[in-house]
Design a protein around this motif. Structure first.
Motif, PDB file in Angstrom:
ATOM      1  N   GLY A  55       0.820  -1.201   0.000  1.00  0.00           N
ATOM      2  CA  GLY A  55       0.000   0.000   0.000  1.00  0.00           C
ATOM      3  C   GLY A  55       0.855   1.252   0.000  1.00  0.00           C
ATOM      4  O   GLY A  55       2.073   1.198   0.177  1.00  0.00           O
ATOM      5  N   GLY A  56       0.207   2.383  -0.201  1.00  0.00           N
ATOM      6  CA  GLY A  56       0.931   3.641  -0.205  1.00  0.00           C
ATOM      7  C   GLY A  56       0.053   4.759  -0.702  1.00  0.00           C
ATOM      8  O   GLY A  56      -1.158   4.593  -0.873  1.00  0.00           O
ATOM      9  N   SER A  57       0.694   5.887  -0.925  1.00  0.00           N
ATOM     10  CA  SER A  57      -0.007   7.070  -1.416  1.00  0.00           C
ATOM     11  C   SER A  57       0.410   7.339  -2.851  1.00  0.00           C
ATOM     12  O   SER A  57       1.609   7.421  -3.145  1.00  0.00           O
ATOM     13  CB  SER A  57       0.330   8.274  -0.541  1.00  0.00           C
ATOM     14  N   VAL A  58      -0.576   7.461  -3.724  1.00  0.00           N
ATOM     15  CA  VAL A  58      -0.311   7.743  -5.131  1.00  0.00           C
ATOM     16  C   VAL A  58      -1.296   8.791  -5.622  1.00  0.00           C
ATOM     17  O   VAL A  58      -2.339   9.011  -5.009  1.00  0.00           O
ATOM     18  CB  VAL A  58      -0.427   6.480  -6.018  1.00  0.00           C
ATOM     19  N   GLN A  59      -0.964   9.370  -6.751  1.00  0.00           N
ATOM     20  CA  GLN A  59      -1.886  10.305  -7.382  1.00  0.00           C
ATOM     21  C   GLN A  59      -2.845   9.552  -8.276  1.00  0.00           C
ATOM     22  O   GLN A  59      -2.586   8.420  -8.687  1.00  0.00           O
ATOM     23  CB  GLN A  59      -1.112  11.343  -8.183  1.00  0.00           C
ATOM     24  N   SER A  60      -3.948  10.188  -8.558  1.00  0.00           N
ATOM     25  CA  SER A  60      -4.940   9.604  -9.440  1.00  0.00           C
ATOM     26  C   SER A  60      -4.282   9.194 -10.760  1.00  0.00           C
ATOM     27  O   SER A  60      -3.501   9.945 -11.326  1.00  0.00           O
ATOM     28  CB  SER A  60      -6.055  10.619  -9.696  1.00  0.00           C
TER      29      SER A  60
END
Length: 126
Positions: free
Chosen positions: A8-13
């Protein structure tokens, strides 16, 4: 037996992530594995699942064409490749293992799964 989810993680659209889930501990005989997710304030939903014997797979409508489930029955490992991520995909993602036979189809009902991972957070920003 423990299921360990990661990726998991943080990504842009529009971005991509690959979730992994591996069982550790004693040898686990599974009929299938699945990925569920739960967004804040919402219920848990089955995102994707796979039945090892039939090869049947399931995808919830909102991820069809964007997500792909795969895995290795012998290794009790399942992956979820996620492309074209959208903000509405933001959730905690949980992997699960089914050790009791129900049918030769990918299982989408959460209570049919016997083991659960700890969850990995996916955050998609617009």
């Amino acid at each position: 037996v423990q299921l360990q989810a990661s990726g998991g993680g943080s990504v842009q659209s529009g971005g991509s992530l690959r979730l992994s889930c591996t069982a550790s501990g004693r040898t686990l005989s599974t009929y299938g594995m699945g990925w569920f997710r739960q967004a804040p304030g919402k219920g848990r939903e089955c995102v994707s699942a796979i039945n090892w014997s039939s090869g049947d797979t399931y995808y919830t409508d909102s991820v069809k064409g964007r997500f792909t489930i795969s895995g290795d029955n012998a290794e009790n490992t399942v992956y979820l490749q996620m492309h074209s991520l959208k903000p509405e995909d933001t959730a905690a993602y949980y992997c699960a293992a089914q050790t009791s036979y129900v049918a030769d189809v990918a299982e989408t009902i959460d209570y049919e799964y016997d083991y659960w991972g700890q969850g990995t957070l996916v955050t998609v920003s617009s």
